[in-house]
Design a protein around this motif. Structure first.
Motif, PDB file in Angstrom:
ATOM      1  N   ILE A  85      -5.722 -63.902 -37.230  1.00  0.00           N
ATOM      2  CA  ILE A  85      -6.869 -63.476 -36.438  1.00  0.00           C
ATOM      3  C   ILE A  85      -7.589 -64.693 -35.866  1.00  0.00           C
ATOM      4  CG2 ILE A  85      -9.124 -62.358 -36.555  1.00  0.00           C
ATOM      5  CD1 ILE A  85      -7.927 -60.480 -38.657  1.00  0.00           C
ATOM      6  N   LEU A  86      -7.619 -65.758 -36.638  1.00  0.00           N
ATOM      7  CA  LEU A  86      -8.326 -66.962 -36.225  1.00  0.00           C
ATOM      8  C   LEU A  86      -7.787 -67.541 -34.921  1.00  0.00           C
ATOM      9  CD1 LEU A  86     -10.443 -69.112 -36.910  1.00  0.00           C
ATOM     10  CD2 LEU A  86      -8.680 -70.288 -38.228  1.00  0.00           C
ATOM     11  N   TYR A  87      -6.470 -67.549 -34.750  1.00  0.00           N
ATOM     12  CA  TYR A  87      -5.865 -68.148 -33.559  1.00  0.00           C
ATOM     13  C   TYR A  87      -5.237 -67.121 -32.621  1.00  0.00           C
ATOM     14  CZ  TYR A  87      -6.235 -72.328 -36.430  1.00  0.00           C
ATOM     15  OH  TYR A  87      -6.688 -73.340 -37.216  1.00  0.00           O
ATOM     16  N   ASP A  88      -5.326 -65.844 -32.918  1.00  0.00           N
ATOM     17  CA  ASP A  88      -4.675 -64.773 -32.146  1.00  0.00           C
ATOM     18  C   ASP A  88      -3.159 -64.933 -32.124  1.00  0.00           C
ATOM     19  OD1 ASP A  88      -7.060 -63.503 -31.532  1.00  0.00           O
ATOM     20  OD2 ASP A  88      -7.343 -64.668 -29.705  1.00  0.00           O
ATOM     21  N   ILE A 113      -9.359 -73.168 -31.069  1.00  0.00           N
ATOM     22  CA  ILE A 113      -7.979 -73.121 -30.592  1.00  0.00           C
ATOM     23  C   ILE A 113      -7.602 -71.665 -30.369  1.00  0.00           C
ATOM     24  CG2 ILE A 113      -5.575 -73.585 -31.157  1.00  0.00           C
ATOM     25  CD1 ILE A 113      -6.594 -75.802 -33.018  1.00  0.00           C
ATOM     26  N   LYS A 114      -7.013 -71.381 -29.214  1.00  0.00           N
ATOM     27  CA  LYS A 114      -6.479 -70.047 -28.941  1.00  0.00           C
ATOM     28  C   LYS A 114      -4.996 -70.205 -28.649  1.00  0.00           C
ATOM     29  CE  LYS A 114      -7.024 -65.973 -26.024  1.00  0.00           C
ATOM     30  NZ  LYS A 114      -6.606 -65.032 -27.000  1.00  0.00           N
ATOM     31  N   PHE A 115      -4.183 -69.500 -29.391  1.00  0.00           N
ATOM     32  CA  PHE A 115      -2.740 -69.588 -29.256  1.00  0.00           C
ATOM     33  C   PHE A 115      -2.295 -69.100 -27.882  1.00  0.00           C
ATOM     34  CE2 PHE A 115       1.324 -67.241 -29.707  1.00  0.00           C
ATOM     35  CZ  PHE A 115       2.150 -68.327 -29.906  1.00  0.00           C
ATOM     36  N   GLN A 116      -1.416 -69.879 -27.235  1.00  0.00           N
ATOM     37  CA  GLN A 116      -0.800 -69.492 -25.967  1.00  0.00           C
ATOM     38  C   GLN A 116       0.631 -69.055 -26.268  1.00  0.00           C
ATOM     39  OE1 GLN A 116      -2.402 -69.468 -22.985  1.00  0.00           O
ATOM     40  NE2 GLN A 116      -4.204 -70.019 -24.165  1.00  0.00           N
ATOM     41  N   PRO A 117       1.016 -67.832 -25.896  1.00  0.00           N
ATOM     42  CA  PRO A 117       2.374 -67.356 -26.201  1.00  0.00           C
ATOM     43  C   PRO A 117       3.442 -68.275 -25.609  1.00  0.00           C
ATOM     44  CG  PRO A 117       1.015 -65.586 -25.349  1.00  0.00           C
ATOM     45  CD  PRO A 117       0.225 -66.842 -25.201  1.00  0.00           C
ATOM     46  N   GLU A 170       8.235 -77.503 -31.090  1.00  0.00           N
ATOM     47  CA  GLU A 170       7.212 -78.417 -30.585  1.00  0.00           C
ATOM     48  C   GLU A 170       6.208 -77.707 -29.677  1.00  0.00           C
ATOM     49  OE1 GLU A 170       7.047 -82.302 -27.745  1.00  0.00           O
ATOM     50  OE2 GLU A 170       8.685 -82.181 -29.180  1.00  0.00           O
ATOM     51  N   ARG A 171       6.663 -76.692 -28.938  1.00  0.00           N
ATOM     52  CA  ARG A 171       5.757 -75.953 -28.057  1.00  0.00           C
ATOM     53  C   ARG A 171       4.662 -75.258 -28.861  1.00  0.00           C
ATOM     54  NH1 ARG A 171       9.594 -71.960 -25.262  1.00  0.00           N
ATOM     55  NH2 ARG A 171      10.373 -71.934 -27.380  1.00  0.00           N
ATOM     56  N   PHE A 172       4.982 -74.808 -30.064  1.00  0.00           N
ATOM     57  CA  PHE A 172       3.991 -74.178 -30.929  1.00  0.00           C
ATOM     58  C   PHE A 172       3.085 -75.226 -31.575  1.00  0.00           C
ATOM     59  CE2 PHE A 172       2.753 -72.768 -35.195  1.00  0.00           C
ATOM     60  CZ  PHE A 172       1.996 -71.655 -34.868  1.00  0.00           C
TER      61      PHE A 172
END
Length: 86
Positions: free
Chosen positions: A2-5, A32-36, A17-19
């Motif tokens: 939930i913290l980073y979606d 920080i918001k996770f980018q798919p 590495e992309r993650f």
């Protein structure tokens, strides 16, 4: 999660590495918001071509690439097609 979606907890064990580079920030308190991630893996040599659709088939292009590239061509794959809406 939930913290980073982050949609899947298994990503926390990823060595991709992309993650991982999404979580390198200058300040520990920075949000920080996770980018798919892209469904296509990163490529070193990605080439795009424009082909006239009326007079050229995909197989003609494959034959041309193999003729010019010879043994240097390992594989030719059509990944995506784009048609401009005129």
């Amino acid at each position: 999660m939930i913290l980073y979606d982050i949609p899947d907890i298994r990503l926390f064990w990823s060595e991709d590495e992309r993650f991982l580079k999404q979580f390198v920030v200058p300040h520990i308190w920075q949000k920080i918001k996770f980018q798919p991630l892209s469904k296509y893996p990163p490529l070193i040599n990605d080439i795009s071509f424009w082909l006239p659709s009326e007079t050229y088939s995909k197989n003609d292009f494959y034959d041309l690439a193999r003729t010019v590239g010879g043994d240097l061509i390992e594989k030719i794959i059509l990944v995506d097609e784009f048609t401009h809406p005129k």
